[in-house]
Design a protein around this motif. Structure first.
Motif, PDB file in Angstrom:
ATOM      1  N   TYR A  44       0.827  -1.204   0.000  1.00 35.04           N
ATOM      2  CA  TYR A  44       0.000   0.000   0.000  1.00 35.04           C
ATOM      3  C   TYR A  44       0.864   1.258   0.000  1.00 35.04           C
ATOM      4  N   THR A  45       1.905   1.284   0.828  1.00 29.63           N
ATOM      5  CA  THR A  45       2.744   2.482   0.921  1.00 29.63           C
ATOM      6  C   THR A  45       3.617   2.683  -0.320  1.00 29.63           C
ATOM      7  N   LYS A  46       3.756   1.651  -1.151  1.00 30.77           N
ATOM      8  CA  LYS A  46       4.440   1.841  -2.444  1.00 30.77           C
ATOM      9  C   LYS A  46       3.545   2.581  -3.421  1.00 30.77           C
ATOM     10  N   GLU A  47       2.228   2.368  -3.280  1.00 27.96           N
ATOM     11  CA  GLU A  47       1.254   2.983  -4.188  1.00 27.96           C
ATOM     12  C   GLU A  47       0.771   4.343  -3.696  1.00 27.96           C
ATOM     13  N   GLU A  48       0.641   4.484  -2.390  1.00 25.19           N
ATOM     14  CA  GLU A  48       0.086   5.703  -1.789  1.00 25.19           C
ATOM     15  C   GLU A  48       1.046   6.248  -0.741  1.00 25.19           C
TER      16      GLU A  48
END
Length: 136
Positions: A44-48
């Motif tokens: 998730y933190t790679k995308e957002e």
């Protein structure tokens, strides 16, 4: 602005909620198996972009830590190691499960739908995040 991500940590399942990029609205995101939580957060933190983790802090009525706090503390240590750049805030989560269940009733969900514990966890995470946003 980056999002704020809230976690309603559980032994089996963990509810997750996020804000919009303006950090105005808290929305349920999903519920994941707790064993897959760190992997989910990495993806998730790679995308957002996430600026803050908000984690529910279960307390007894006398304001002491509940038994489940013993499960949450080791998770927080792992989270800090995996994401040292993202700070963590704790928010009192007393009554969030009951409030989540009442929210399901108030929104007209049928009895069978209200048995969905994953949905309760996601709504609980949303309530934790909303509580944090109100306190800001």
């Amino acid at each position: 602005m980056a999002r704020i991500l809230a976690i309603d940590y559980g032994m089996k399942r963990t509810g997750i909620a996020v804000t919009d990029t303006l950090q105005i609205i808290a929305s349920g995101l999903t519920t994941v198996n707790t064993s897959e939580l760190i992997s989910f957060l990495k993806a998730y933190t790679k995308e957002e972009e996430v600026e803050l983790f908000v984690i529910g802090e279960p307390k007894q009525m006398d304001n002491t830590a509940s038994e489940s706090e013993a499960l949450i503390l080791p998770f927080i240590v792992k989270l800090e190691k995996q994401f040292p750049q993202i700070p963590i805030k704790r928010v009192d989560e007393r009554f969030t499960s009951k409030m989540a269940f009442q929210t399901m009733i108030d929104s007209g969900l049928k009895k069978q739908q209200r048995k969905n514990k994953a949905l309760v966890d996601e709504i609980s995470a949303t309530l934790i995040l909303q509580s944090y946003l109100y306190s800001k």
